[in-house]
Design a protein around this motif. Structure first.
Motif, PDB file in Angstrom:
ATOM      1  N   VAL A 124      50.113  57.964  34.022  1.00  0.00           N
ATOM      2  CA  VAL A 124      50.064  56.501  33.950  1.00  0.00           C
ATOM      3  C   VAL A 124      48.604  56.061  33.910  1.00  0.00           C
ATOM      4  O   VAL A 124      47.793  56.473  34.755  1.00  0.00           O
ATOM      5  CB  VAL A 124      50.784  55.851  35.149  1.00  0.00           C
ATOM      6  CG1 VAL A 124      50.548  54.345  35.177  1.00  0.00           C
ATOM      7  CG2 VAL A 124      52.276  56.146  35.100  1.00  0.00           C
ATOM      8  N   ILE A 125      48.272  55.239  32.920  1.00  0.00           N
ATOM      9  CA  ILE A 125      46.941  54.632  32.829  1.00  0.00           C
ATOM     10  C   ILE A 125      47.080  53.179  33.255  1.00  0.00           C
ATOM     11  O   ILE A 125      47.894  52.434  32.701  1.00  0.00           O
ATOM     12  CB  ILE A 125      46.370  54.707  31.395  1.00  0.00           C
ATOM     13  CG1 ILE A 125      46.574  56.111  30.803  1.00  0.00           C
ATOM     14  CG2 ILE A 125      44.897  54.308  31.397  1.00  0.00           C
ATOM     15  CD1 ILE A 125      45.907  57.221  31.545  1.00  0.00           C
ATOM     16  N   ALA A 126      46.280  52.785  34.236  1.00  0.00           N
ATOM     17  CA  ALA A 126      46.374  51.427  34.788  1.00  0.00           C
ATOM     18  C   ALA A 126      44.972  50.919  35.106  1.00  0.00           C
ATOM     19  O   ALA A 126      43.977  51.592  34.844  1.00  0.00           O
ATOM     20  CB  ALA A 126      47.246  51.434  36.038  1.00  0.00           C
ATOM     21  N   ASP A 127      44.890  49.710  35.652  1.00  0.00           N
ATOM     22  CA  ASP A 127      43.615  49.098  36.057  1.00  0.00           C
ATOM     23  C   ASP A 127      42.646  49.021  34.875  1.00  0.00           C
ATOM     24  O   ASP A 127      41.543  49.550  34.895  1.00  0.00           O
ATOM     25  CB  ASP A 127      43.002  49.876  37.217  1.00  0.00           C
ATOM     26  CG  ASP A 127      41.765  49.189  37.795  1.00  0.00           C
ATOM     27  OD1 ASP A 127      41.630  47.970  37.605  1.00  0.00           O
ATOM     28  OD2 ASP A 127      40.938  49.891  38.419  1.00  0.00           O
ATOM     29  N   PHE A 128      43.057  48.328  33.832  1.00  0.00           N
ATOM     30  CA  PHE A 128      42.273  48.272  32.606  1.00  0.00           C
ATOM     31  C   PHE A 128      41.083  47.314  32.673  1.00  0.00           C
ATOM     32  O   PHE A 128      40.144  47.451  31.902  1.00  0.00           O
ATOM     33  CB  PHE A 128      43.170  47.848  31.436  1.00  0.00           C
ATOM     34  CG  PHE A 128      44.160  48.895  31.021  1.00  0.00           C
ATOM     35  CD1 PHE A 128      43.786  49.921  30.167  1.00  0.00           C
ATOM     36  CD2 PHE A 128      45.460  48.863  31.493  1.00  0.00           C
ATOM     37  CE1 PHE A 128      44.694  50.892  29.782  1.00  0.00           C
ATOM     38  CE2 PHE A 128      46.377  49.832  31.108  1.00  0.00           C
ATOM     39  CZ  PHE A 128      45.995  50.848  30.253  1.00  0.00           C
ATOM     40  N   ARG A 129      41.116  46.344  33.558  1.00  0.00           N
ATOM     41  CA  ARG A 129      40.135  45.257  33.463  1.00  0.00           C
ATOM     42  C   ARG A 129      38.887  45.457  34.323  1.00  0.00           C
ATOM     43  O   ARG A 129      37.815  44.952  33.997  1.00  0.00           O
ATOM     44  CB  ARG A 129      40.802  43.921  33.831  1.00  0.00           C
ATOM     45  CG  ARG A 129      41.978  43.590  32.921  1.00  0.00           C
ATOM     46  CD  ARG A 129      42.471  42.156  33.132  1.00  0.00           C
ATOM     47  NE  ARG A 129      43.685  41.911  32.375  1.00  0.00           N
ATOM     48  CZ  ARG A 129      43.734  41.546  31.102  1.00  0.00           C
ATOM     49  NH1 ARG A 129      42.607  41.386  30.428  1.00  0.00           N
ATOM     50  NH2 ARG A 129      44.884  41.339  30.483  1.00  0.00           N
ATOM     51  N   SER A 130      38.999  46.165  35.435  1.00  0.00           N
ATOM     52  CA  SER A 130      37.912  46.155  36.412  1.00  0.00           C
ATOM     53  C   SER A 130      36.637  46.833  35.904  1.00  0.00           C
ATOM     54  O   SER A 130      35.532  46.452  36.301  1.00  0.00           O
ATOM     55  CB  SER A 130      38.368  46.783  37.727  1.00  0.00           C
ATOM     56  OG  SER A 130      38.757  48.123  37.547  1.00  0.00           O
ATOM     57  N   ARG A 131      36.769  47.830  35.021  1.00  0.00           N
ATOM     58  CA  ARG A 131      35.564  48.506  34.513  1.00  0.00           C
ATOM     59  C   ARG A 131      34.713  47.545  33.693  1.00  0.00           C
ATOM     60  O   ARG A 131      33.474  47.592  33.747  1.00  0.00           O
ATOM     61  CB  ARG A 131      35.972  49.723  33.670  1.00  0.00           C
ATOM     62  CG  ARG A 131      34.784  50.577  33.209  1.00  0.00           C
ATOM     63  CD  ARG A 131      34.116  51.254  34.401  1.00  0.00           C
ATOM     64  NE  ARG A 131      33.029  52.114  33.985  1.00  0.00           N
ATOM     65  CZ  ARG A 131      31.760  51.734  33.841  1.00  0.00           C
ATOM     66  NH1 ARG A 131      31.430  50.471  34.073  1.00  0.00           N
ATOM     67  NH2 ARG A 131      30.833  52.588  33.493  1.00  0.00           N
ATOM     68  N   ASP A 132      35.369  46.681  32.923  1.00  0.00           N
ATOM     69  CA  ASP A 132      34.624  45.698  32.139  1.00  0.00           C
ATOM     70  C   ASP A 132      33.944  44.695  33.062  1.00  0.00           C
ATOM     71  O   ASP A 132      32.798  44.300  32.821  1.00  0.00           O
ATOM     72  CB  ASP A 132      35.572  44.988  31.170  1.00  0.00           C
ATOM     73  CG  ASP A 132      34.832  44.099  30.185  1.00  0.00           C
ATOM     74  OD1 ASP A 132      34.281  44.628  29.205  1.00  0.00           O
ATOM     75  OD2 ASP A 132      34.788  42.877  30.414  1.00  0.00           O
ATOM     76  N   LEU A 133      34.611  44.282  34.135  1.00  0.00           N
ATOM     77  CA  LEU A 133      33.983  43.376  35.096  1.00  0.00           C
ATOM     78  C   LEU A 133      32.754  44.014  35.721  1.00  0.00           C
ATOM     79  O   LEU A 133      31.720  43.361  35.907  1.00  0.00           O
ATOM     80  CB  LEU A 133      34.975  42.978  36.195  1.00  0.00           C
ATOM     81  CG  LEU A 133      35.612  41.596  36.058  1.00  0.00           C
ATOM     82  CD1 LEU A 133      36.605  41.572  34.919  1.00  0.00           C
ATOM     83  CD2 LEU A 133      36.273  41.175  37.358  1.00  0.00           C
ATOM     84  N   ALA A 134      32.859  45.290  36.058  1.00  0.00           N
ATOM     85  CA  ALA A 134      31.728  45.986  36.674  1.00  0.00           C
ATOM     86  C   ALA A 134      30.521  46.014  35.746  1.00  0.00           C
ATOM     87  O   ALA A 134      29.374  46.070  36.205  1.00  0.00           O
ATOM     88  CB  ALA A 134      32.143  47.408  37.048  1.00  0.00           C
ATOM     89  N   ALA A 135      30.781  45.953  34.428  1.00  0.00           N
ATOM     90  CA  ALA A 135      29.702  45.944  33.432  1.00  0.00           C
ATOM     91  C   ALA A 135      29.278  44.533  33.059  1.00  0.00           C
ATOM     92  O   ALA A 135      28.582  44.344  32.053  1.00  0.00           O
ATOM     93  CB  ALA A 135      30.151  46.694  32.178  1.00  0.00           C
ATOM     94  N   GLY A 136      29.650  43.559  33.881  1.00  0.00           N
ATOM     95  CA  GLY A 136      29.212  42.186  33.656  1.00  0.00           C
ATOM     96  C   GLY A 136      30.088  41.381  32.722  1.00  0.00           C
ATOM     97  O   GLY A 136      29.684  40.304  32.277  1.00  0.00           O
ATOM     98  N   GLY A 137      31.295  41.893  32.418  1.00  0.00           N
ATOM     99  CA  GLY A 137      32.177  41.200  31.497  1.00  0.00           C
ATOM    100  C   GLY A 137      33.251  40.375  32.175  1.00  0.00           C
ATOM    101  O   GLY A 137      33.370  40.357  33.403  1.00  0.00           O
ATOM    102  N   GLN A 138      34.043  39.714  31.339  1.00  0.00           N
ATOM    103  CA  GLN A 138      35.151  38.894  31.813  1.00  0.00           C
ATOM    104  C   GLN A 138      36.390  39.730  32.140  1.00  0.00           C
ATOM    105  O   GLN A 138      37.298  39.246  32.803  1.00  0.00           O
ATOM    106  CB  GLN A 138      35.533  37.875  30.728  1.00  0.00           C
ATOM    107  CG  GLN A 138      34.479  36.846  30.413  1.00  0.00           C
ATOM    108  CD  GLN A 138      34.556  35.654  31.336  1.00  0.00           C
ATOM    109  OE1 GLN A 138      35.630  35.271  31.801  1.00  0.00           O
ATOM    110  NE2 GLN A 138      33.419  35.042  31.613  1.00  0.00           N
TER     111      GLN A 138
END
Length: 365
Positions: A124-138
């Protein structure tokens, strides 16, 4: 995928060939949420008593529903779980506050991907958004890269709008990276108003909206929402567009309005928000493809076409992918990108410092 509309889970089974070329959707299952579970998820959109406990149990319940959808997909396709490389499971967004408070902010999707992996025996691949936030994204929207991969045309300029609870727009121009942003409300306010006055979860075909008259004063007040004037990158959700937001506008601009007229105005608000963003680009867009539940709202589609007279407005079904399958297919694609160790975010969309590999893997064994 279960989105901000809170209507249920859409699951798709997608196929790639040995050269990693996408071959489309093999099977599709929609499983509605029961009214009490929908109410639990809606309550978690705002602070409340013992919400960590309630969110954890809701995550367990959601993972069980995801597992049921996976099982139904495999049955429909007559395929063993061993032939599936991964399940992309986005979870249910309950808070979305990118870049807020400390410069990073947060986005919260309730889920239990470990339980889903245990139930399915599939990675299962999950938690798609947090890596982009960590890089300063939305951290949103994430679907424009998928739109580019599936719908991009080197000879035409295309736009796609996903109208779920929130509307998000993608612009595809030949030779350029995809662009995209959250526009504003999609179905969320119309659905809220329909539940309140008709006791139904949505305005089927937009027929109730079509029976009313647009209230210019209310529409202008709604269109003055500051979020709509922000330049991309930008994203939003129920954190902004919720019942109290709408009720405050009604108290100021439409205190004694007929409910059907309010619904007509909310439909016009969604259509004009989308059309306004496209018209401000001052580009010749060859086609606007509509996906998500909004594509099934005939009145909304009619208003979009009226506002964009020079641009054909079509359901994504006309280009080979039914509107209720697009977002689920996007997260299957994002999971596939994770398995390939390929970046799936687009800095021009989210504002992050660079493209990133998205998601975390929970092994199915």
């Amino acid at each position: 995928m279960s989105g901000t509309s809170l209507d249920g889970v859409d699951g798709v089974l997608c196929r790639w060939d040995e050269s990693d070329r996408w071959h489309g959707v093999v099977a599709h299952v929609h499983q509605p949420f029961e009214a009490d579970f929908q109410a639990q998820l809606l309550a978690l959109q705002a602070s409340g008593p013992d919400e960590l406990h309630r969110a954890a149990l809701a995550g367990n319940a959601l993972a069980r529903r995801y597992a049921e959808v996976v099982e139904r997909l495999l049955q429909q396709a007559a395929m063993p779980a061993s032939q599936v490389r991964a399940v992309g499971a986005h979870g249910q967004t309950v808070r979305h506050q990118p870049l807020a408070f400390d410069g990073v902010g947060y986005t919260s999707q309730i889920n239990n991907p470990a339980l889903l992996a245990e139930r399915c025996g599939i990675d299962v691949i999950a938690d798609f958004r947090s890596r982009d936030l960590a890089a300063g994204g939305q951290g949103a929207p994430l679907v424009p890269t998928f739109h580019h991969a599936v719908f991009g045309d080197p000879n035409r300029t295309l736009a796609l709008v996903n109208i779920g609870g929130i509307s998000n727009l993608t612009l595809l121009q030949a030779g350029l990276a995809p662009r995209g942003w959250d526009v504003g409300p999609g179905n969320v306010l119309m659905d809220l108003w329909t539940i309140r006055h008709l006791g139904r979860t949505y305005d089927e075909g937009g027929r109730w909206a079509a029976s009313g008259q647009v209230l210019p004063g209310l529409l202008n007040a709604l269109l003055a929402e500051p979020f709509l004037a922000l330049s991309p990158p930008k994203s939003t959700g129920r954190d902004l567009f919720h019942a109290s937001w709408l009720d405050a506008h009604l108290a100021r601009s439409a205190r004694s309005a007929e409910p059907a007229d309010v619904q007509a105005t909310l439909c016009a608000y969604t259509a004009q928000s989308i059309a306004g963003d496209l018209l401000r680009l001052q580009l010749q867009v060859d086609e606007l493809l509509v996906c998500g539940g909004g594509a099934l709202n005939g009145e909304l589609m009619r208003q979009l076409q009226a506002a964009l007279a020079r641009t054909p407005v079509l359901s994504s079904d006309e280009r080979g992918l039914p509107p209720l399958q697009v977002e689920a297919a996007a997260f299957a694609w994002l999971a596939h990108q994770h398995l390939r160790r390929q970046a799936a975010s687009e800095p021009a969309v989210t504002g992050a410092r660079g493209p990133r590999i998205l998601g975390c893997c929970y092994p199915g064994y």
